[in-house]
Design a protein around this motif. Structure first.
Motif, PDB file in Angstrom:
ATOM      1  N   UNK A 147      17.013  86.775  42.368  1.00 20.39           N
ATOM      2  CA  UNK A 147      18.482  87.315  41.700  1.00 20.39           C
ATOM      3  C   UNK A 147      19.201  88.339  42.621  1.00 20.39           C
ATOM      4  N   UNK A 148      18.397  88.869  43.549  1.00 23.91           N
ATOM      5  CA  UNK A 148      18.946  89.584  44.610  1.00 23.91           C
ATOM      6  C   UNK A 148      19.869  88.632  45.481  1.00 23.91           C
ATOM      7  N   UNK A 179      21.070  75.306  43.056  1.00 23.47           N
ATOM      8  CA  UNK A 179      19.926  74.365  43.029  1.00 23.47           C
ATOM      9  C   UNK A 179      18.638  75.023  43.058  1.00 23.47           C
ATOM     10  N   UNK A 180      18.454  76.051  43.764  1.00 26.86           N
ATOM     11  CA  UNK A 180      17.247  76.828  43.977  1.00 26.86           C
ATOM     12  C   UNK A 180      16.938  77.585  42.936  1.00 26.86           C
ATOM     13  N   UNK A 181      18.162  78.434  42.410  1.00 24.49           N
ATOM     14  CA  UNK A 181      17.887  79.242  41.137  1.00 24.49           C
ATOM     15  C   UNK A 181      17.644  78.154  39.825  1.00 24.49           C
ATOM     16  N   UNK A 182      18.282  77.287  39.746  1.00 25.74           N
ATOM     17  CA  UNK A 182      17.942  76.324  38.746  1.00 25.74           C
ATOM     18  C   UNK A 182      16.602  75.806  38.350  1.00 25.74           C
ATOM     19  N   UNK A 183      16.000  75.657  39.586  1.00 27.92           N
ATOM     20  CA  UNK A 183      14.459  75.314  39.513  1.00 27.92           C
ATOM     21  C   UNK A 183      13.471  76.514  39.172  1.00 27.92           C
ATOM     22  N   UNK A 216      16.223  94.221  38.336  1.00 24.67           N
ATOM     23  CA  UNK A 216      15.783  94.648  39.712  1.00 24.67           C
ATOM     24  C   UNK A 216      16.562  93.871  40.870  1.00 24.67           C
ATOM     25  N   UNK A 217      16.671  92.788  40.729  1.00 24.04           N
ATOM     26  CA  UNK A 217      17.436  92.128  41.832  1.00 24.04           C
ATOM     27  C   UNK A 217      19.087  92.689  41.940  1.00 24.04           C
ATOM     28  N   UNK A 218      19.365  92.925  40.826  1.00 22.30           N
ATOM     29  CA  UNK A 218      20.845  93.514  40.562  1.00 22.30           C
ATOM     30  C   UNK A 218      20.907  94.884  41.246  1.00 22.30           C
ATOM     31  N   UNK A 219      19.875  95.586  41.005  1.00 19.92           N
ATOM     32  CA  UNK A 219      19.748  97.076  41.667  1.00 19.92           C
ATOM     33  C   UNK A 219      19.834  96.877  43.103  1.00 19.92           C
TER      34      UNK A 219
END
Length: 454
Positions: free
Chosen positions: A25-26, A127-131, A162-165
């Protein structure tokens, strides 16, 4: 000793899911933030800032197009080959793509090839986030101790704030550069920095065992031959309602964390540093509130909790916009925090709620298709639609608030529908148990009534 090992694996699986989703998510939010701040100028230069921003958000939306197919593909192989293998693959792909974006030459250097390559990399990122999402949820929840599966399913969801932070912190640092340096090389640093959490996440995930539920299914030879076909054929109701239920939890984040940046800097003329600082504080609040929401939901019941949160979410955008438009930092933080705490409560709890609407042998496929379908339709288009509404109704925030309420109402419908399906299954199961008990009691009574022989 066994109990200790089981607890250790539960904790390790939860940590691996959290670190992994944080890293992914970062990368994802780094692109989202950059699309609001700089990618339009670098890859789609135009005399009209609105056109450049719209083109940038269009590439943001393009990344979502691949996600339903990706969710189906990784869900299929995750149900056949295991959750762990898919998670390692998606994390590696995400890290490589994000680094590639940071190294991509601008439009001024290679012309039309710059946006073409950007779109290709953005699709691969999708594609990566989708899986990733479905596997992370399952690894955490299926390793969880009995009675805590709902809470453990919420832990990977903390990777989003956390990734957004981390992403906001990275952009807060680079936006302190002068405009020329930021446009030429400063914006690339957050993308290049994404390689570090990739290494950490891969190392932790290698140390986690495969999901015990998948191992049991494999031992009993209960692996589905064609998971995608089976789940679409027999559980399409659950997929539709689960997709609807996750709407505000997904689209709401892109509204408050991506579109709001563009809205505040373009229409309210706020400094970039001000809105990024405010969103940083809001995300800290979100990170703290999500596990509290999950614990509260376990106490009062997930369906009841989610229904109440969805209804409340329909009313949150109105005070949010009133406070944002004051331009005061404290008011901005309070307004956005109110909306984000409510929608993140849904986001934290709905993962586990939808997971156990599907049988174990179809679970990766079912939740991945549902979530990625929602994200594609609602999440990817939200900043784009918000930008169009804001441009058409300049100086008026009420249409934007109506749009947010509409997204919340879709989640309410999905939650109620999924709850009804789940309760219907429970009712059927109880009927079967009652019937079985009645039959057994009748047989026992008949045996007692028979006269003894001899």
């Amino acid at each position: 000793m066994c109990g200790f090992i089981r607890f250790s694996q539960s904790s390790r699986a939860a940590l691996a899911a959290f670190i992994g989703t944080t890293a992914e998510f970062y990368d994802f939010y780094t692109y989202a933030t950059a699309s609001a701040l700089v990618l339009g100028d670098v890859f789609f230069p135009s005399n009209n800032h609105f056109v450049s921003t719209l083109a940038s958000f269009a590439t943001f939306a393009v990344g979502f197009i691949a996600r339903p197919l990706s969710g189906a593909m990784f869900g299929h192989w995750g149900d056949k080959l295991g959750r762990k293998k898919m998670l390692l693959l998606t994390m590696f792909l995400m890290g490589v793509v994000t680094t590639g974006i940071g190294l991509l030459p601008p439009y001024s250097s290679i012309g039309i090839w710059a946006p073409v390559f950007l779109i290709v990399l953005r699709v691969l990122q999708g594609i990566a986030v989708g899986g990733e999402w479905g596997g992370a949820i399952l690894m955490s929840s299926e390793h969880a101790p009995e009675g805590r599966k709902m809470f453990f399913a919420s832990l990977p969801q903390m990777g989003s704030p956390a990734g957004l932070l981390l992403s906001l912190l990275a952009f807060r640092l680079v936006t302190s550069l002068d405009q020329s340096s930021f446009l030429s090389w400063g914006w690339r640093l957050p993308f290049l920095a994404g390689f570090a959490p990739l290494i950490v996440g891969m190392a932790i995930r290698f140390g986690v065992n495969e999901s015990p539920e998948f191992v049991r299914m494999k031992a009993k030879k209960k692996i589905a031959k064609t998971p995608i076909h089976e789940v679409l054929k027999s559980h399409w109701h659950q997929i539709l309602f689960a997709a609807a239920a996750t709407t505000i939890g997904s689209a709401g984040f892109f509204f408050t964390n991506t579109f709001i940046i563009s809205y505040a800097t373009t229409y309210l003329l706020m400094p970039k540093s001000l809105i990024l600082n405010c969103l940083f504080v809001v995300t800290v609040v979100q990170l703290v509130s999500q596990p509290i929401s999950a614990l509260l939901a376990e106490r009062i019941g997930e369906a009841r909790f989610l229904t109440g949160a969805a209804i409340l979410s329909m009313f949150t955008p109105y005070p949010m916009f009133i406070l944002i438009n004051t331009g005061h930092p404290v008011a901005i933080v309070l307004g956005i925090s109110f909306a984000v705490v409510v929608l993140s409560a849904i986001y934290a709890v709905v993962a586990g709620f939808m997971t156990y609407a599907f049988p174990p042998h179809l679970r990766y496929s079912g939740i991945s298709i549902a979530y990625q379908l929602c994200v594609t339709i609602a999440g990817g288009t939200t900043p784009l639609i918000g930008t169009i509404i804001a441009q058409h109704y300049q100086g008026k925030w009420l249409p934007l608030a109506f749009f947010f309420s509409f997204l919340s109402s879709i989640s309410l419908v999905g939650i109620m529908g999924l709850a009804r399906l789940k309760s219907g299954k429970s009712h059927i199961a109880l009927q079967l148990v009652s019937t079985a008990d009645a039959t057994l009691n009748a047989r026992l009574e008949a045996r007692k009534a028979k006269p003894a022989r001899g």
